[in-house]
Enzyme design. Sequence first.
Site, PDB file in Angstrom:
ATOM      1  N   PHE A 123       0.881  -1.171   0.000  1.00 29.34           N
ATOM      2  CA  PHE A 123       0.000   0.000   0.000  1.00 29.34           C
ATOM      3  C   PHE A 123       0.913   1.215   0.000  1.00 29.34           C
ATOM      4  CE2 PHE A 123      -2.515   3.081   2.552  1.00 29.34           C
ATOM      5  CZ  PHE A 123      -3.817   2.914   2.084  1.00 29.34           C
ATOM      6  N   THR A 126       2.614   7.091   1.227  1.00 31.99           N
ATOM      7  CA  THR A 126       3.547   8.117   1.698  1.00 31.99           C
ATOM      8  C   THR A 126       4.541   8.544   0.616  1.00 31.99           C
ATOM      9  OG1 THR A 126       3.341   7.216   3.917  1.00 31.99           O
ATOM     10  CG2 THR A 126       5.332   8.490   3.481  1.00 31.99           C
ATOM     11  N   ILE A 338      13.755  -3.749  33.680  1.00 37.73           N
ATOM     12  CA  ILE A 338      13.762  -4.940  34.548  1.00 37.73           C
ATOM     13  C   ILE A 338      14.964  -5.833  34.210  1.00 37.73           C
ATOM     14  CG2 ILE A 338      12.522  -7.124  34.996  1.00 37.73           C
ATOM     15  CD1 ILE A 338       9.904  -5.421  34.777  1.00 37.73           C
ATOM     16  N   GLU A 364       1.077   4.243   9.834  1.00 35.38           N
ATOM     17  CA  GLU A 364      -0.397   4.273   9.746  1.00 35.38           C
ATOM     18  C   GLU A 364      -0.990   5.405  10.597  1.00 35.38           C
ATOM     19  OE1 GLU A 364      -2.500   0.738   9.063  1.00 35.38           O
ATOM     20  OE2 GLU A 364      -0.746  -0.299   8.271  1.00 35.38           O
ATOM     21  N   THR A 366       0.834   8.855  12.897  1.00 33.58           N
ATOM     22  CA  THR A 366       1.565   9.051  14.158  1.00 33.58           C
ATOM     23  C   THR A 366       0.570   9.218  15.314  1.00 33.58           C
ATOM     24  OG1 THR A 366       1.512  11.445  13.907  1.00 33.58           O
ATOM     25  CG2 THR A 366       3.434  10.300  12.954  1.00 33.58           C
ATOM     26  N   SER A 367       1.086   9.154  16.539  1.00 32.64           N
ATOM     27  CA  SER A 367       0.210   9.376  17.699  1.00 32.64           C
ATOM     28  C   SER A 367      -0.441  10.757  17.621  1.00 32.64           C
ATOM     29  CB  SER A 367       1.014   9.257  18.997  1.00 32.64           C
ATOM     30  OG  SER A 367       1.405   7.918  19.193  1.00 32.64           O
ATOM     31  N   GLU A 368       0.300  11.714  17.094  1.00 29.15           N
ATOM     32  CA  GLU A 368      -0.241  13.075  16.995  1.00 29.15           C
ATOM     33  C   GLU A 368      -1.423  13.094  16.016  1.00 29.15           C
ATOM     34  OE1 GLU A 368       3.059  12.227  16.870  1.00 29.15           O
ATOM     35  OE2 GLU A 368       3.381  12.883  18.934  1.00 29.15           O
TER      36      GLU A 368
HETATM   37  N1  CAA Z   1     -13.344   7.175   6.382  1.00 31.01           N
HETATM   38  C1  CAA Z   1     -13.979   7.681   5.297  1.00 31.01           C
HETATM   39  N2  CAA Z   1     -13.767   8.943   4.834  1.00 31.01           N
HETATM   40  C2  CAA Z   1     -12.887   9.693   5.522  1.00 31.01           C
HETATM   41  C3  CAA Z   1     -12.175   9.225   6.635  1.00 31.01           C
HETATM   42  C4  CAA Z   1     -12.435   7.904   7.072  1.00 31.01           C
HETATM   43  N3  CAA Z   1     -11.803   7.406   8.122  1.00 31.01           N
HETATM   44  N4  CAA Z   1     -11.381  10.212   7.100  1.00 31.01           N
HETATM   45  C5  CAA Z   1     -11.575  11.262   6.297  1.00 31.01           C
HETATM   46  N5  CAA Z   1     -12.475  10.952   5.341  1.00 31.01           N
HETATM   47  C6  CAA Z   1     -12.951  11.802   4.250  1.00 31.01           C
HETATM   48  C7  CAA Z   1     -13.391  13.178   4.764  1.00 31.01           C
HETATM   49  O1  CAA Z   1     -14.765  13.180   5.099  1.00 31.01           O
HETATM   50  C8  CAA Z   1     -13.104  14.060   3.557  1.00 31.01           C
HETATM   51  O2  CAA Z   1     -14.140  13.906   2.636  1.00 31.01           O
HETATM   52  P1  CAA Z   1     -14.721  15.175   1.789  1.00 31.01           P
HETATM   53  O3  CAA Z   1     -13.600  15.585   0.897  1.00 31.01           O
HETATM   54  O4  CAA Z   1     -15.895  14.620   1.062  1.00 31.01           O
HETATM   55  O5  CAA Z   1     -15.064  16.210   2.809  1.00 31.01           O
HETATM   56  C9  CAA Z   1     -11.848  13.423   2.947  1.00 31.01           C
HETATM   57  O6  CAA Z   1     -11.834  12.066   3.391  1.00 31.01           O
HETATM   58  C10 CAA Z   1     -10.557  14.086   3.402  1.00 31.01           C
HETATM   59  O7  CAA Z   1     -10.548  14.082   4.822  1.00 31.01           O
HETATM   60  P2  CAA Z   1      -9.946  15.282   5.659  1.00 31.01           P
HETATM   61  O8  CAA Z   1     -10.452  16.575   5.098  1.00 31.01           O
HETATM   62  O9  CAA Z   1     -10.197  15.003   7.110  1.00 31.01           O
HETATM   63  O10 CAA Z   1      -8.400  15.136   5.300  1.00 31.01           O
HETATM   64  P3  CAA Z   1      -7.136  15.917   5.815  1.00 31.01           P
HETATM   65  O11 CAA Z   1      -6.274  16.219   4.661  1.00 31.01           O
HETATM   66  O12 CAA Z   1      -7.557  17.044   6.722  1.00 31.01           O
HETATM   67  O13 CAA Z   1      -6.330  14.802   6.671  1.00 31.01           O
HETATM   68  C11 CAA Z   1      -5.678  13.417   8.486  1.00 31.01           C
HETATM   69  C12 CAA Z   1      -6.797  14.217   7.796  1.00 31.01           C
HETATM   70  C13 CAA Z   1      -6.341  12.801   9.708  1.00 31.01           C
HETATM   71  C14 CAA Z   1      -4.526  14.276   8.933  1.00 31.01           C
HETATM   72  C15 CAA Z   1      -5.190  12.301   7.519  1.00 31.01           C
HETATM   73  O14 CAA Z   1      -4.472  12.879   6.459  1.00 31.01           O
HETATM   74  C16 CAA Z   1      -4.353  11.210   8.145  1.00 31.01           C
HETATM   75  O15 CAA Z   1      -4.879  10.271   8.729  1.00 31.01           O
HETATM   76  N6  CAA Z   1      -2.987  11.313   8.004  1.00 31.01           N
HETATM   77  C17 CAA Z   1      -2.095  10.218   8.365  1.00 31.01           C
HETATM   78  C18 CAA Z   1      -1.682   9.445   7.153  1.00 31.01           C
HETATM   79  C19 CAA Z   1      -1.301   8.040   7.465  1.00 31.01           C
HETATM   80  O16 CAA Z   1      -1.874   7.388   8.325  1.00 31.01           O
HETATM   81  N7  CAA Z   1      -0.349   7.522   6.713  1.00 31.01           N
HETATM   82  C20 CAA Z   1       0.026   6.151   6.840  1.00 31.01           C
HETATM   83  C21 CAA Z   1       0.788   5.699   5.646  1.00 31.01           C
HETATM   84  S1  CAA Z   1       0.451   4.012   5.224  1.00 31.01           S
HETATM   85  C22 CAA Z   1       1.396   3.099   6.259  1.00 31.01           C
HETATM   86  O17 CAA Z   1       2.001   3.569   7.182  1.00 31.01           O
HETATM   87  C23 CAA Z   1       1.359   1.630   6.004  1.00 31.01           C
HETATM   88  C24 CAA Z   1       2.546   0.910   6.512  1.00 31.01           C
HETATM   89  O18 CAA Z   1       3.616   1.051   6.023  1.00 31.01           O
HETATM   90  C25 CAA Z   1       2.409  -0.062   7.592  1.00 31.01           C
END
Ligand code: CAA
Length: 380
Positions: A123, A126, A338, A364, A366-368
């Site tokens: 997947f 990033t 420990i 997936e 960060t905590s923040e």
């Molecule tokens: N389910 C369905 N829809 C969702 C959703 C969810 N959980 N979260 C958001 N949406 C929708 C919103 O409703 C919005 O829809 P509209 O455009 O229709 O309004 C759209 O998606 C965009 O959402 P936001 O406006 O909330 O998006 P944002 O740009 O403000 O970002 C964020 C929000 C929480 C910061 C998000 O970007 C995020 O979670 N960032 C972290 C990214 C991440 O987890 N990366 C991991 C990389 S993969 C990985 O790590 C795998 C690995 O290697 C193990």
Amino acid sequence: MDFEFSDEQRMTIDGARRFAAERLAPVVAELDEKGEVNLEALKELGSLGYLGMTVPEEYGGSALGAVAYAGSMVELSKADAGTAVAVSVQNSLVNDAIVHFGTEKQKKEYLPKLAGGEWIGCFSLTEAGAGSDPASMVATAVRDGGDYVLNGTKNFTTSGAIADAIVVFVRCDPQPGGKGLSAFLLTKDAAGFQVGKHENKMGIRTSSTTEMVFSDCRLPAEALLGEEGKGLKIALSTLDGGRIGIAAQAIGIAEAALDESVRYAKEREQFGKPIAELEGIQFLLADMATDVELAKTMLFKVAWLKDSGHKRFTKEAAMLKLFASEMAHRVCHKAVQIHGGYGFMKEYKVERLYRDQRITEIYEGTSEIQRVVIARNILG
Ligand code: CAA
């Protein structure tokens, strides 16, 4: 601790525990040192049904559900958190994205091979400049007649070097922001795609993490996963399930650290008695056990929410991932404490657990970011 698992769930989780003891634990220290993937064991997990746990049977999955998956992830992670993250990515991020957003043709072509372990999936969301904020990504897909042409470099892709199937997110609309992102599904032999730099990591060294490079990679329009422009929604909703897998991984790491610490505290003597008899050590162990128990309870609640399918569980998954990963940090810290000087040595398992735990607070989301998701959900 025990939960009211069905016989099928119990057998699945017990099977994962046995597999972890027989096929992962004996070689994990050596593979961790070399930074090598246990691909044979990973594929075997596929043949046993552990790589298609939420895939319907009609597409070759074992359809065992999120609760059985979460429990199995804990068991695999106790032995080898690197192999476990590949299992998590395959089930939660790749298969689930295809199950929920794929066309019938994509489901038939990809899911049986992924669910059975013939193919490994990744997947790729990033980028170097777009981690917590995927909406700022710059990799593109440009429509050209009946095709899309992809260009750009994704990074930190789990299972990148071993992936046969790739879910990738790129920008179709040059306007900045999340609305222009789309998801694509392709195989590793697509012309114009190649695996880039292999990362050398602090922890989960039995997993592969790479760049994914797209140079005029031409894909037919049918490679689009879901609708054009819905890529961010697809990524974020898929990550809700992914966060259950990472929380389970953190819990497995923490439980292993607790088990090691209990064993060590009973054996290690100082001041003329086992250190388990010292109240200072007992209090550490009591806090560790309480932390693990709480996180596990939450894990199965959120997994049950996913299985019941009637509700979005974004907030609960974020809370679970936040709590479980920070809990694992606390527990692994205490486990090394420990063990004293021995805990700093590679011969002791807690040294690896301490390193492996760290990424669970980062990938997936960060905590923040989990706190952002929780706050947005409670504030409305
Ligand atoms: N389910 C369905 N829809 C969702 C959703 C969810 N959980 N979260 C958001 N949406 C929708 C919103 O409703 C919005 O829809 P509209 O455009 O229709 O309004 C759209 O998606 C965009 O959402 P936001 O406006 O909330 O998006 P944002 O740009 O403000 O970002 C964020 C929000 C929480 C910061 C998000 O970007 C995020 O979670 N960032 C972290 C990214 C991440 O987890 N990366 C991991 C990389 S993969 C990985 O790590 C795998 C690995 O290697 C193990």
